[in-house]
Design a protein around this motif. Structure first.
Motif, PDB file in Angstrom:
ATOM      1  N   THR A 140       0.829  -1.196   0.000  1.00  0.00           N
ATOM      2  CA  THR A 140       0.000   0.000   0.000  1.00  0.00           C
ATOM      3  C   THR A 140       0.867   1.252   0.000  1.00  0.00           C
ATOM      4  O   THR A 140       1.900   1.298   0.642  1.00  0.00           O
ATOM      5  CB  THR A 140      -0.901  -0.002   1.257  1.00  0.00           C
ATOM      6  N   ARG A 141       0.394   2.256  -0.731  1.00  0.00           N
ATOM      7  CA  ARG A 141       1.034   3.575  -0.750  1.00  0.00           C
ATOM      8  C   ARG A 141      -0.032   4.610  -0.436  1.00  0.00           C
ATOM      9  O   ARG A 141      -1.156   4.494  -0.905  1.00  0.00           O
ATOM     10  CB  ARG A 141       1.622   3.872  -2.139  1.00  0.00           C
ATOM     11  N   ARG A 142       0.333   5.597   0.360  1.00  0.00           N
ATOM     12  CA  ARG A 142      -0.617   6.659   0.701  1.00  0.00           C
ATOM     13  C   ARG A 142       0.096   7.997   0.574  1.00  0.00           C
ATOM     14  O   ARG A 142       1.017   8.277   1.326  1.00  0.00           O
ATOM     15  CB  ARG A 142      -1.137   6.471   2.122  1.00  0.00           C
ATOM     16  N   GLN A 143      -0.351   8.807  -0.372  1.00  0.00           N
ATOM     17  CA  GLN A 143       0.295  10.096  -0.609  1.00  0.00           C
ATOM     18  C   GLN A 143      -0.259  11.196   0.287  1.00  0.00           C
ATOM     19  O   GLN A 143       0.465  12.090   0.707  1.00  0.00           O
ATOM     20  CB  GLN A 143       0.153  10.504  -2.072  1.00  0.00           C
ATOM     21  N   ASP A 144      -1.548  11.153   0.574  1.00  0.00           N
ATOM     22  CA  ASP A 144      -2.195  12.214   1.345  1.00  0.00           C
ATOM     23  C   ASP A 144      -1.656  12.289   2.769  1.00  0.00           C
ATOM     24  O   ASP A 144      -1.412  11.269   3.410  1.00  0.00           O
ATOM     25  CB  ASP A 144      -3.705  11.985   1.401  1.00  0.00           C
ATOM     26  N   PRO A 145      -1.491  13.503   3.280  1.00  0.00           N
ATOM     27  CA  PRO A 145      -1.000  13.669   4.650  1.00  0.00           C
ATOM     28  C   PRO A 145      -1.938  13.050   5.676  1.00  0.00           C
ATOM     29  O   PRO A 145      -3.161  13.054   5.519  1.00  0.00           O
ATOM     30  CB  PRO A 145      -0.954  15.190   4.834  1.00  0.00           C
ATOM     31  N   THR A 146      -1.342  12.500   6.709  1.00  0.00           N
ATOM     32  CA  THR A 146      -2.068  11.919   7.829  1.00  0.00           C
ATOM     33  C   THR A 146      -1.209  12.085   9.072  1.00  0.00           C
ATOM     34  O   THR A 146      -0.035  12.455   8.979  1.00  0.00           O
ATOM     35  CB  THR A 146      -2.403  10.435   7.568  1.00  0.00           C
ATOM     36  N   LYS A 147      -1.754  11.798  10.204  1.00  0.00           N
ATOM     37  CA  LYS A 147      -1.022  11.913  11.463  1.00  0.00           C
ATOM     38  C   LYS A 147      -0.266  10.618  11.734  1.00  0.00           C
ATOM     39  O   LYS A 147      -0.846   9.535  11.773  1.00  0.00           O
ATOM     40  CB  LYS A 147      -2.000  12.212  12.598  1.00  0.00           C
ATOM     41  N   GLY A 148       1.059  10.723  11.913  1.00  0.00           N
ATOM     42  CA  GLY A 148       1.878   9.562  12.229  1.00  0.00           C
ATOM     43  C   GLY A 148       1.709   9.146  13.679  1.00  0.00           C
ATOM     44  O   GLY A 148       1.134   9.875  14.496  1.00  0.00           O
ATOM     45  N   SER A 149       2.241   7.986  14.024  1.00  0.00           N
ATOM     46  CA  SER A 149       2.122   7.490  15.395  1.00  0.00           C
ATOM     47  C   SER A 149       2.849   8.381  16.400  1.00  0.00           C
ATOM     48  O   SER A 149       2.579   8.334  17.589  1.00  0.00           O
ATOM     49  CB  SER A 149       2.658   6.055  15.490  1.00  0.00           C
ATOM     50  N   ASP A 150       3.753   9.250  15.898  1.00  0.00           N
ATOM     51  CA  ASP A 150       4.454  10.184  16.775  1.00  0.00           C
ATOM     52  C   ASP A 150       3.748  11.539  16.853  1.00  0.00           C
ATOM     53  O   ASP A 150       4.252  12.475  17.448  1.00  0.00           O
ATOM     54  CB  ASP A 150       5.904  10.365  16.322  1.00  0.00           C
ATOM     55  N   GLY A 151       2.569  11.644  16.213  1.00  0.00           N
ATOM     56  CA  GLY A 151       1.794  12.879  16.260  1.00  0.00           C
ATOM     57  C   GLY A 151       2.157  13.884  15.183  1.00  0.00           C
ATOM     58  O   GLY A 151       1.521  14.918  15.058  1.00  0.00           O
TER      59      GLY A 151
END
Length: 187
Positions: free
Chosen positions: A112-123
């Protein structure tokens, strides 16, 4: 009596002259001496000694035993990634900031690849996420921070599988790591 030029003509003439002078100076500066000594540039600050400070250095050699052909090579020990083309030539190499969960050595492929920004596990807001395996229930993926920052140190006991890249290297990896691209992890 000579004809008098309107003021806009003077301003236009001065502007053209200034642009020409700046252009000549820019060409001269570009052709000037270029020192061969390394230039010290500030590195991104890192708040924990657990993370490397990325810096541009002579390209490191692709690790032995990392396979052949077009692939991404990730060295857990060197905290470094290589983008290798089909002729086994290194197209780019760079230092990364790994999470707390390392993938086992082996061969994987980009899923899987995801280009759109999201919140990482580090915030931190991340983008260009390239997943390639799961380790002990934690997804392992390459990504870069939207703002180009290095990751903060993980909270005590946190299990993170993100391998954070500097922004320009994240852009390059995103273009290179199409679905199905081989990822070789070495110790």
């Amino acid at each position: 009596m000579p004809a008098r030029l309107p003021s806009w003509a003077w301003v236009s003439g001065l502007t053209v002259g200034a642009i020409a002078a700046v252009s000549v100076l820019a060409v001269q500066a570009d052709q000037g001496p270029h020192p061969t000594a390394a230039v010290t540039r500030p590195s991104p600050s890192v708040s924990s000694g657990a993370h490397p400070t990325p810096k541009t250095t002579a390209p490191a050699r692709v690790p032995d035993g990392s396979g052949t052909g077009r692939r991404i090579v990730y060295s857990v020990g060197q905290k470094r990634v290589w983008l290798v083309d089909a002729s086994d030539a290194t197209r780019r190499t760079f230092v990364v900031w790994p999470g707390t969960v390392d993938p086992d050595p082996g061969t994987y492929s980009v899923g899987t690849r995801r280009q759109d920004p999201t919140k990482g596990s580090d915030g931190v807001r991340i983008e260009q996420i390239v997943y390639f395996t799961q380790e002990d229930g934690v997804w392992v993926a390459f990504s870069n921070a939207v703002d180009g920052s290095s990751p903060p140190p993980p909270a005590a006991g946190a299990r993170t599988g993100g391998i954070r890249l500097p922004k320009a290297d994240g852009d390059a990896l995103w273009e290179f790591a199409t679905s199905g691209t081989k990822v070789t992890v070495v110790a």
